[in-house]
Scaffold this active site. Structure first.
Site, PDB file in Angstrom:
ATOM      1  N   GLY A  92       0.820  -1.221   0.000  1.00  0.00           N
ATOM      2  CA  GLY A  92       0.000   0.000   0.000  1.00  0.00           C
ATOM      3  C   GLY A  92       0.845   1.258   0.000  1.00  0.00           C
ATOM      4  N   GLY A  94       2.532   3.682   1.549  1.00  0.00           N
ATOM      5  CA  GLY A  94       3.083   3.963   2.870  1.00  0.00           C
ATOM      6  C   GLY A  94       3.457   5.421   3.040  1.00  0.00           C
ATOM      7  N   ARG A  95       3.754   6.065   1.913  1.00  0.00           N
ATOM      8  CA  ARG A  95       4.164   7.481   1.972  1.00  0.00           C
ATOM      9  C   ARG A  95       3.571   8.249   0.805  1.00  0.00           C
ATOM     10  NH1 ARG A  95      10.165   7.746  -0.587  1.00  0.00           N
ATOM     11  NH2 ARG A  95      10.022   5.913  -1.897  1.00  0.00           N
ATOM     12  N   ASP A 127       9.302   6.079   7.297  1.00  0.00           N
ATOM     13  CA  ASP A 127       9.032   7.403   7.869  1.00  0.00           C
ATOM     14  C   ASP A 127       8.017   8.193   7.048  1.00  0.00           C
ATOM     15  OD1 ASP A 127      10.482   8.050   5.639  1.00  0.00           O
ATOM     16  OD2 ASP A 127      12.117   9.054   6.705  1.00  0.00           O
ATOM     17  N   GLY A 128       7.597   7.642   5.918  1.00  0.00           N
ATOM     18  CA  GLY A 128       6.576   8.308   5.109  1.00  0.00           C
ATOM     19  C   GLY A 128       7.120   9.425   4.240  1.00  0.00           C
ATOM     20  N   ARG A 179       2.590  13.330  -8.882  1.00  0.00           N
ATOM     21  CA  ARG A 179       2.645  12.430 -10.034  1.00  0.00           C
ATOM     22  C   ARG A 179       1.269  12.345 -10.688  1.00  0.00           C
ATOM     23  NH1 ARG A 179       5.226   6.658  -8.810  1.00  0.00           N
ATOM     24  NH2 ARG A 179       3.304   6.114  -7.751  1.00  0.00           N
ATOM     25  N   ARG A 186      -2.552  -1.493 -10.065  1.00  0.00           N
ATOM     26  CA  ARG A 186      -1.389  -2.346 -10.333  1.00  0.00           C
ATOM     27  C   ARG A 186      -1.813  -3.807 -10.221  1.00  0.00           C
ATOM     28  NH1 ARG A 186       2.273   0.953  -6.862  1.00  0.00           N
ATOM     29  NH2 ARG A 186       1.044   2.819  -6.573  1.00  0.00           N
ATOM     30  N   ASP A 255       3.693  -4.983  -7.449  1.00  0.00           N
ATOM     31  CA  ASP A 255       3.074  -3.695  -7.085  1.00  0.00           C
ATOM     32  C   ASP A 255       3.602  -2.576  -7.970  1.00  0.00           C
ATOM     33  OD1 ASP A 255       5.427  -4.437  -5.398  1.00  0.00           O
ATOM     34  OD2 ASP A 255       5.300  -2.331  -4.821  1.00  0.00           O
TER      35      ASP A 255
HETATM   36  P1  AMP Z   1       8.488   1.053  -3.740  1.00  0.00           P
HETATM   37  O1  AMP Z   1       9.811   0.383  -3.553  1.00  0.00           O
HETATM   38  O2  AMP Z   1       8.579   2.535  -3.903  1.00  0.00           O
HETATM   39  O3  AMP Z   1       7.664   0.391  -4.800  1.00  0.00           O
HETATM   40  O4  AMP Z   1       7.716   0.861  -2.353  1.00  0.00           O
HETATM   41  C1  AMP Z   1       7.417  -0.376  -1.809  1.00  0.00           C
HETATM   42  C2  AMP Z   1       6.559  -0.191  -0.577  1.00  0.00           C
HETATM   43  O5  AMP Z   1       7.293   0.444   0.475  1.00  0.00           O
HETATM   44  C3  AMP Z   1       5.314   0.652  -0.779  1.00  0.00           C
HETATM   45  O6  AMP Z   1       4.306   0.092   0.005  1.00  0.00           O
HETATM   46  C4  AMP Z   1       5.746   2.011  -0.275  1.00  0.00           C
HETATM   47  O7  AMP Z   1       4.651   2.797   0.136  1.00  0.00           O
HETATM   48  C5  AMP Z   1       6.618   1.622   0.913  1.00  0.00           C
HETATM   49  N1  AMP Z   1       7.608   2.650   1.257  1.00  0.00           N
HETATM   50  C6  AMP Z   1       8.761   2.935   0.597  1.00  0.00           C
HETATM   51  N2  AMP Z   1       9.433   3.924   1.227  1.00  0.00           N
HETATM   52  C7  AMP Z   1       8.698   4.287   2.299  1.00  0.00           C
HETATM   53  C8  AMP Z   1       8.846   5.256   3.353  1.00  0.00           C
HETATM   54  N3  AMP Z   1       9.896   6.058   3.410  1.00  0.00           N
HETATM   55  N4  AMP Z   1       7.877   5.328   4.278  1.00  0.00           N
HETATM   56  C9  AMP Z   1       6.799   4.520   4.236  1.00  0.00           C
HETATM   57  N5  AMP Z   1       6.599   3.596   3.283  1.00  0.00           N
HETATM   58  C10 AMP Z   1       7.527   3.462   2.323  1.00  0.00           C
HETATM   59 MG    MG Z   2       6.019   0.794  -5.712  1.00  0.00          MG
END
Ligand code: AMP
Ligand code: MG
Length: 498
Positions: A92, A94-95, A127-128, A179, A186, A255
């Site tokens: 999901g 997360g940020r 940390d979001g 974006r 997805r 995802d």
């Molecule tokens: P991504 O690698 O960008 O496709 O992210 C994979 C997952 O990690 C997704 O659920 C993102 O929302 C979560 N995520 C990545 N970086 C962060 C962050 N700094 N804080 C919270 N969630 C994160």
């Molecule tokens: Mg992603």
């Protein structure tokens, strides 16, 4: 009303209304000092916005998620995903936040989404937040992909937050990316919905995906199967386009595989310099799962995960459903091959289709690999061959005779399509619109991001200006067309952008 308080945009909240089970209402975090540092002016105009309106203090607040837009009901979207082959039932946003939807000037429905806007209930340990480097990286590479004509999510703006984010290298300036995408559905969205074991919910998701991306599937006897087929074709075409420009996504988790067929999530992605199918840049891809040459089979694997999620809507009898989905899945290599050869013919300036074309392409790539040829430069040099000058191609070889036999064959093949001077000129000109001069090479991207992180945005702005016109040689831009200097090193690694 103060000019500065004029609403930038009106948004809708269709996704939040149609699929509330798949998202959670949420707000962006407060940040101390939002400042817009990058705007895609062309995209702003496509959305019916005056780019200057995106540079106001009000816009900065909107673009970090602190100030809601009229009509907006922001949500964090839920999705599951296979990451490097391992299943996570709850990833999901997360940020990130889906602010809502809007129409562009052509009437197309688009998502407006923020990345780096604070922790959400999906944040797990994160940390979001996001650092400026990775957000500008997504901006520059997605802009390049769009300019290259490759389906992609777009970057509307990057806004710094005035807050430090803490990463391995210490504190870095925080930023939020705005974006725009034709949607954020997805494969992982379908995995998440399927796990809820509610056929009506899954059906609603299928209906939304069909309406937004593949409307002709609605007429099919089995719409879920037709949706699957449409996604399969869109992904086959997308991966072929990536590979034709030497793009390695780097983190092709389920995802990060869209239903629209747009490229999404520019993390550890990079462009090849020397052509080698085994190339991996991502620091976390130890097994080379997402290596350049593996991309078609990985997307096929991801499509199998989509098929699994859709099975209950394909047929009541599970064996029948599996049989139907498997039939399509097995066609992936052939469909990919068709997309691949068609794009490669364009790169080689071949207007017609001949039996030996596949071999001609493979033999060229094999020699490029053996010779360590720069992918972008060698393909660009092929139009010179068509115009009668082999030297630019020979300059891309360690052994200048390595392609002699191939070049003779190629000359014979070109002669079939281009019989007179005019058609030779036309073929060469078409090749120069299929083979870019400028791609965002790793060393250029790193140089621009390092400068931006220390407060100098000029190299980033120049790079964006260069890659917006990837096919036109422009004076003074010679260094942007060249591979990395040796000092840049062979062990270049990219990091999963956070
Ligand atoms: P991504 O690698 O960008 O496709 O992210 C994979 C997952 O990690 C997704 O659920 C993102 O929302 C979560 N995520 C990545 N970086 C962060 C962050 N700094 N804080 C919270 N969630 C994160
Ligand atoms: Mg992603």
């Amino acid at each position: 009303m103060d000019v500065d308080e004029r609403p930038l945009l009106e948004l809708t909240h269709r996704f939040a209304d149609e699929l509330p089970e798949l998202c959670m209402p949420w707000q962006g975090a407060e940040v101390p000092d939002p400042q817009v540092v990058a705007v895609d002016e062309a995209l702003a105009k496509e959305l019916g916005l005056d780019p200057d309106d995106l540079r106001t203090p009000h816009a900065a607040q909107v673009l970090v998620g602190m100030t809601p837009l009229p009509g907006s009901q922001p949500v964090a979207m839920g999705y599951a995903g296979h990451q490097f082959g391992g299943y996570s039932p709850r990833l999901g946003d997360g940020r990130a936040l889906l602010l809502g939807e809007l129409h562009d000037v052509d009437g197309q429905l688009l998502d407006l989404h923020l990345k780096g806007s604070g922790r959400t209930p999906f944040a797990r340990g994160g940390d979001g937040k996001a650092a400026i480097g990775p957000m500008l990286r997504e901006f520059v590479i997605s802009t390049a992909m769009h300019a290259l004509g490759i389906p992609t999510t777009r970057s509307l703006a990057v806004t710094t937050t005035g807050e430090a984010v803490h990463r391995e290298d210490g504190p870095l300036p925080g930023a939020v990316l705005a974006r725009v995408a034709s949607s954020h559905l997805r494969v992982g969205t379908f995995q998440y919905a399927a796990a809820m074991q509610d056929p009506a919910l899954l059906q609603r998701l299928v209906d939304v995906a069909i309406a937004r991306h593949h409307p002709s599937a609605a007429e099919a006897e089995v719409p879920a199967l037709a949706l699957f087929e449409a996604v399969l074709d869109a992904q086959a075409a997308l991966i072929a386009r990536w590979m034709q420009v030497g793009f390695i996504h780097g983190v092709m988790n389920t995802d990060n595989t869209t239903i629209s067929g747009e490229t999404i999530d520019y993390g550890p992605c990079a462009f090849l310099d020397a052509f080698d199918p085994a190339t991996v840049f991502s620091s976390i891809d130890h097994g080379g799962r997402y290596a350049f040459g593996n991309q078609p089979s990985i997307v096929q694997w991801n499509l199998a995960r989509l098929a699994e999620a859709l099975l209950p809507l394909i047929d009541d009898d599970q064996d029948t459903a599996v049989g139907l989905a498997t039939d399509l899945l097995q066609q992936f290599p052939a469909r990919f091959g068709t997309a691949w050869r068609s794009g490669m013919r364009a790169k080689l300036g071949l207007a017609t289709e001949e039996d030996g074309d596949g071999e001609l392409i493979d033999d060229l790539l094999r020699t490029m690999h053996e010779q360590g040829s720069d992918h972008t430069q060698l393909f660009r040099a092929l139009s010179s061959v068509v115009r009668g000058d082999r030297a630019p191609v020979l300059d891309q070889l360690r052994d200048r005779t390595a392609l002699d036999a191939w070049l003779d064959r190629y000359a014979g093949r070109i002669a079939i399509d281009a019989r007179d001077v005019e058609s030779v000129d036309a073929a060469a000109a078409a090749m120069d619109r299929a083979n870019p001069v400028y791609v965002p090479r790793n060393h250029l991207v790193e140089e621009a991001l390092a400068a931006a992180t220390s407060g100098d945005l000029e190299p980033f702005r120049r790079l964006v200006d260069v890659i917006r016109q990837p096919y036109d040689v422009r004076p003074g831009l010679g260094r942007y067309a060249l591979p990395a200097p040796v000092e840049f090193g062979e062990g270049y690694q990219t990091f999963c952008g956070t």
